[in-house]
Design a protein around this motif. Sequence first.
Motif, short mmCIF file in Angstrom:
data_model
loop_
_atom_site.label_atom_id
_atom_site.label_comp_id
_atom_site.label_asym_id
_atom_site.label_seq_id
_atom_site.Cartn_x
_atom_site.Cartn_y
_atom_site.Cartn_z
N ILE A 44 0.84 -1.21 0.00
CA ILE A 44 0.00 0.00 0.00
C ILE A 44 0.87 1.25 0.00
CG2 ILE A 44 -1.67 1.32 1.34
CD1 ILE A 44 -2.73 -1.41 2.39
N VAL A 45 1.88 1.27 0.86
CA VAL A 45 2.77 2.43 0.97
C VAL A 45 3.51 2.67 -0.35
CG1 VAL A 45 4.87 3.28 2.09
CG2 VAL A 45 3.03 2.29 3.47
N LEU A 46 4.00 1.61 -0.97
CA LEU A 46 4.70 1.76 -2.25
C LEU A 46 3.77 2.29 -3.33
CD1 LEU A 46 6.86 -1.48 -2.18
CD2 LEU A 46 7.74 0.85 -2.32
N GLY A 47 2.55 1.80 -3.34
CA GLY A 47 1.58 2.29 -4.32
C GLY A 47 1.28 3.77 -4.14
N GLU A 48 1.16 4.20 -2.90
CA GLU A 48 0.91 5.61 -2.62
C GLU A 48 2.09 6.49 -3.03
OE1 GLU A 48 -2.04 4.88 1.24
OE2 GLU A 48 -0.04 5.73 1.52
N LEU A 49 3.31 5.99 -2.79
CA LEU A 49 4.49 6.75 -3.19
C LEU A 49 4.54 6.91 -4.71
CD1 LEU A 49 8.10 6.28 -1.85
CD2 LEU A 49 7.68 6.56 -4.27
N ALA A 50 4.22 5.85 -5.41
CA ALA A 50 4.27 5.90 -6.88
C ALA A 50 3.34 6.95 -7.45
CB ALA A 50 3.93 4.53 -7.45
N GLU A 51 2.26 7.24 -6.74
CA GLU A 51 1.26 8.19 -7.23
C GLU A 51 1.65 9.65 -7.00
OE1 GLU A 51 -1.35 7.55 -8.94
OE2 GLU A 51 -1.44 5.36 -8.78
N LYS A 52 2.76 9.90 -6.32
CA LYS A 52 3.11 11.28 -5.97
C LYS A 52 3.43 12.14 -7.18
CE LYS A 52 4.62 10.58 -1.20
NZ LYS A 52 3.60 11.48 -0.62
#
Length: 360
Positions: free
Chosen positions: A315-323
């Motif tokens: 989840i955290v990696l997915g959120e980072l990718a969206e930045k």
Amino acid sequence: MSRRKLLGASVAAGGAALAAPAVAQEDKATIEWKMVTSWPKNLPGPGVTAQRIANQVEMMSGGLFRIRLFAAGELVPALGVFEAVSGNTAQMAHTASFFWQGKIPASVFFTAIPFGLLPHEHIAWIEQGGGQSLWDELYAPFGLKPVMAGNTGVQMGGWFRKEVNSLADLKGLKIRMPGLGGEVMRRLGATPVGLPPGELFQALQSGVLDATEFLGPWSDRAMGFHKVAKSYYTPGFHEPNGTGEAIFNRVALDGLPEELRIIVLEACRAENARSLAESNWENAGSLKLLREEDGVTIKNYPDDVLNALRENAAIVLGELAEKNSISMRIYESNTAARERLAPWSEIAMRRFMEARDGRG
């Protein structure tokens, strides 16, 4: 003209473009740089690596290129080296990219991400899978050139003053864990605390921290964590790789004569193999000492904790990718590298080790 005199002449000619001008001395000219680091002086692992790079550059250049090393706090704070090199207070630094997560979220990919690439996989991504060009692009706005410059290998999960028997034991836990691992821990109720390496022992001893991770047994034992915490957890889910980075002021690096530029870059590259071999060897020896002489118990994270860590890491990696777009491209490139390399690592390494040890 001798090779030394020829190189000295080229250094003198290029001196005007350097952040630290060449100093002519009779038949030679010497370039002197400053390297700032995020490590205590001569810390086993990254501190040793940083000094060795400086020594190798001076030796390979025949003394024409000297790098003076400033350990954490001697010239700038441990976590101030990025700005120091960007602002040309120093020409280079030895550090780790995940320290810059606050200003450049995707920088964490170039040290390690939770449940990410192993050391050999990470090097393959950087050198063969397009990772270096993305890293260059990420740091370009700051006037910096990053490269791999050492590797401390697979990390441990951390030192805990109290046992972790279930997810409930993470609630309110004050833990030093930089990079995305700290954010994953926060999602499970822990409280990540950001501290530079030189402050960790005192913080753990005084109770400012309930737990801390750093590197592996060699460096961790040198830091003295075993004196105040006897539970040493594995696996290091947050850092399956330990790439150190050298960051260069781009103007200073480009201003070097080509031969000296090649020397400093190749010294960093060579240190990857040397430091990884050294870390694996010394970690094995220090692990034995921790167990047999220091009374440390190696413990596994419980399955429910590992499962929750893995789920939240995704989840955290997915959120980072969206930045932003560069974060997404780095995420996609890293993911593609893992998908390509993991099946080979499974067959070539895990299956072999099981067979070698009589477990399969």
